[in-house]
Design a protein around this motif. Sequence first.
Motif, PDB file in Angstrom:
ATOM      1  N   GLY A 179       0.795  -1.224   0.000  1.00  0.00           N
ATOM      2  CA  GLY A 179       0.000   0.000   0.000  1.00  0.00           C
ATOM      3  C   GLY A 179       0.824   1.268   0.000  1.00  0.00           C
ATOM      4  N   HIS A 180       0.225   2.341   0.525  1.00  0.00           N
ATOM      5  CA  HIS A 180       0.824   3.679   0.534  1.00  0.00           C
ATOM      6  C   HIS A 180       1.737   3.789   1.755  1.00  0.00           C
ATOM      7  N   VAL A 181       3.037   3.577   1.561  1.00  0.00           N
ATOM      8  CA  VAL A 181       3.968   3.415   2.679  1.00  0.00           C
ATOM      9  C   VAL A 181       5.255   4.190   2.412  1.00  0.00           C
ATOM     10  N   THR A 182       5.758   4.864   3.455  1.00  0.00           N
ATOM     11  CA  THR A 182       7.085   5.475   3.422  1.00  0.00           C
ATOM     12  C   THR A 182       7.937   4.817   4.499  1.00  0.00           C
ATOM     13  N   ILE A 183       9.083   4.288   4.097  1.00  0.00           N
ATOM     14  CA  ILE A 183      10.042   3.689   5.023  1.00  0.00           C
ATOM     15  C   ILE A 183      11.252   4.600   5.091  1.00  0.00           C
ATOM     16  N   GLY A 184      11.608   5.033   6.274  1.00  0.00           N
ATOM     17  CA  GLY A 184      12.704   5.977   6.437  1.00  0.00           C
ATOM     18  C   GLY A 184      14.060   5.372   6.128  1.00  0.00           C
ATOM     19  N   HIS A 185      15.067   6.234   6.080  1.00  0.00           N
ATOM     20  CA  HIS A 185      16.429   5.801   5.782  1.00  0.00           C
ATOM     21  C   HIS A 185      17.024   5.059   6.975  1.00  0.00           C
ATOM     22  N   GLY A 186      17.973   4.160   6.650  1.00  0.00           N
ATOM     23  CA  GLY A 186      18.700   3.447   7.696  1.00  0.00           C
ATOM     24  C   GLY A 186      17.888   2.398   8.428  1.00  0.00           C
ATOM     25  N   CYS A 187      16.846   1.868   7.806  1.00  0.00           N
ATOM     26  CA  CYS A 187      15.975   0.899   8.481  1.00  0.00           C
ATOM     27  C   CYS A 187      16.398  -0.538   8.207  1.00  0.00           C
ATOM     28  N   VAL A 188      15.921  -1.425   9.061  1.00  0.00           N
ATOM     29  CA  VAL A 188      16.105  -2.865   8.905  1.00  0.00           C
ATOM     30  C   VAL A 188      14.718  -3.497   8.978  1.00  0.00           C
ATOM     31  N   ILE A 189      14.307  -4.129   7.885  1.00  0.00           N
ATOM     32  CA  ILE A 189      12.994  -4.766   7.817  1.00  0.00           C
ATOM     33  C   ILE A 189      13.204  -6.277   7.958  1.00  0.00           C
ATOM     34  N   GLY A 190      12.663  -6.847   9.001  1.00  0.00           N
ATOM     35  CA  GLY A 190      12.920  -8.235   9.322  1.00  0.00           C
ATOM     36  C   GLY A 190      12.346  -9.210   8.313  1.00  0.00           C
ATOM     37  N   ALA A 191      12.890 -10.419   8.314  1.00  0.00           N
ATOM     38  CA  ALA A 191      12.426 -11.465   7.410  1.00  0.00           C
ATOM     39  C   ALA A 191      10.936 -11.723   7.612  1.00  0.00           C
ATOM     40  N   CYS A 192      10.206 -11.818   6.502  1.00  0.00           N
ATOM     41  CA  CYS A 192       8.774 -12.129   6.478  1.00  0.00           C
ATOM     42  C   CYS A 192       7.906 -11.042   7.107  1.00  0.00           C
ATOM     43  N   ALA A 193       8.466  -9.877   7.375  1.00  0.00           N
ATOM     44  CA  ALA A 193       7.668  -8.777   7.920  1.00  0.00           C
ATOM     45  C   ALA A 193       6.692  -8.275   6.867  1.00  0.00           C
ATOM     46  N   LEU A 194       5.518  -7.829   7.302  1.00  0.00           N
ATOM     47  CA  LEU A 194       4.521  -7.226   6.424  1.00  0.00           C
ATOM     48  C   LEU A 194       4.359  -5.768   6.838  1.00  0.00           C
ATOM     49  N   VAL A 195       4.890  -4.864   6.013  1.00  0.00           N
ATOM     50  CA  VAL A 195       4.861  -3.433   6.316  1.00  0.00           C
ATOM     51  C   VAL A 195       3.642  -2.816   5.650  1.00  0.00           C
ATOM     52  N   THR A 196       2.730  -2.291   6.472  1.00  0.00           N
ATOM     53  CA  THR A 196       1.508  -1.683   5.947  1.00  0.00           C
ATOM     54  C   THR A 196       1.357  -0.223   6.356  1.00  0.00           C
ATOM     55  N   GLY A 197       2.307   0.294   7.136  1.00  0.00           N
ATOM     56  CA  GLY A 197       2.264   1.686   7.564  1.00  0.00           C
ATOM     57  C   GLY A 197       3.649   2.293   7.537  1.00  0.00           C
ATOM     58  N   ASP A 198       3.714   3.615   7.693  1.00  0.00           N
ATOM     59  CA  ASP A 198       4.994   4.320   7.627  1.00  0.00           C
ATOM     60  C   ASP A 198       5.927   3.878   8.749  1.00  0.00           C
ATOM     61  N   ILE A 199       7.229   3.855   8.429  1.00  0.00           N
ATOM     62  CA  ILE A 199       8.267   3.464   9.378  1.00  0.00           C
ATOM     63  C   ILE A 199       9.240   4.629   9.524  1.00  0.00           C
ATOM     64  N   PRO A 200       9.521   5.091  10.739  1.00  0.00           N
ATOM     65  CA  PRO A 200      10.453   6.212  10.908  1.00  0.00           C
ATOM     66  C   PRO A 200      11.885   5.791  10.618  1.00  0.00           C
ATOM     67  N   PRO A 201      12.771   6.764  10.351  1.00  0.00           N
ATOM     68  CA  PRO A 201      14.169   6.435  10.052  1.00  0.00           C
ATOM     69  C   PRO A 201      14.837   5.662  11.182  1.00  0.00           C
ATOM     70  N   PHE A 202      15.822   4.859  10.806  1.00  0.00           N
ATOM     71  CA  PHE A 202      16.655   4.106  11.751  1.00  0.00           C
ATOM     72  C   PHE A 202      15.808   3.248  12.684  1.00  0.00           C
ATOM     73  N   SER A 203      14.933   2.446  12.070  1.00  0.00           N
ATOM     74  CA  SER A 203      14.087   1.532  12.831  1.00  0.00           C
ATOM     75  C   SER A 203      14.369   0.098  12.439  1.00  0.00           C
ATOM     76  N   GLN A 204      14.261  -0.800  13.399  1.00  0.00           N
ATOM     77  CA  GLN A 204      14.217  -2.235  13.143  1.00  0.00           C
ATOM     78  C   GLN A 204      12.775  -2.673  13.336  1.00  0.00           C
ATOM     79  N   VAL A 205      12.197  -3.294  12.297  1.00  0.00           N
ATOM     80  CA  VAL A 205      10.808  -3.720  12.400  1.00  0.00           C
ATOM     81  C   VAL A 205      10.707  -5.207  12.119  1.00  0.00           C
ATOM     82  N   ALA A 206       9.676  -5.819  12.680  1.00  0.00           N
ATOM     83  CA  ALA A 206       9.428  -7.248  12.469  1.00  0.00           C
ATOM     84  C   ALA A 206       7.960  -7.507  12.742  1.00  0.00           C
ATOM     85  N   GLY A 207       7.475  -8.651  12.241  1.00  0.00           N
ATOM     86  CA  GLY A 207       6.129  -9.078  12.560  1.00  0.00           C
ATOM     87  C   GLY A 207       5.175  -8.995  11.396  1.00  0.00           C
ATOM     88  N   PHE A 208       3.944  -9.464  11.665  1.00  0.00           N
ATOM     89  CA  PHE A 208       2.906  -9.597  10.639  1.00  0.00           C
ATOM     90  C   PHE A 208       1.579  -9.182  11.265  1.00  0.00           C
TER      91      PHE A 208
END
Length: 247
Positions: A159-188
């Motif tokens: 969808g309509h998503v902005t992921i900031g710079h310097g991020c780490v998106i975990g394996a199999c993560a489903l990103v459906t919303g904006d992520i701020p810079p320098f974030s580690q995200v995970a989950g579904f």
Amino acid sequence: MSDHMINSAFRNLLRNVHDALPPRIQTRISEMRSHGRVSVGRGAYIHHSVQILGRSFVGIGSNSVLSQDCWLNVNHRHGDDLAIEVGDHCFIGRRNFFSSGKRIEIGHYVLTANDCHFLGSSHIVNEPLRPCITTGTTDSDIIKVGHNTFFGVGARVLGHVTIGHGCVIGACALVTGDIPPFSQVAGFPATVRRRYSFPRRTWVRSADFTALDEEALPDSDNYLKQIREYQDPRMPYLAAGSDMGQC
């Protein structure tokens, strides 16, 4: 000498010849390369198995790689605007799928593992009495990925998503919303688990990330300047396809 070594030597020879040409000739070559085709920067590599629909609406930056069995699908084509743009020094892993709505923008130095999906468009489902294949696709969503972001295996952006710079998106993560810079995200769906603290020079739990940490974060342009202080990365071409050789 392996095929990969021969291909690498040939690419280096072409780079040297290109750089020795007068600037006006270099410009003309770039125009010829982009006309009716994918706009490709110097030193970029696209594996022969990559499928691109809407080639003249796709741009690949310098020294970037599209690996085996990737699929770039431009659903909507408007004027001369690029619908899918991959920055410089990016490595896009095998079987990645890009489906653009309005636009997909991938920053510089982005690394994706295998089977990552960037889904900016979906079939319109307002008329269930019509065959789905005839209903058309959505064209409003924009996906933006900041510089030097890493996507683990099977990560998906929807969808309509902005992921900031310097991020780490975990394996199999489903990103459906904006992520701020320098974030580690995970989950579904994905949630922010950690953020990088420049004063402390370490990743900290998101609950422990303070306003002072936020103020210390470099903006996108200054971060890119710092990244560019490093020598341009040598791309792991061997990982781009099963036909690239063994080690």
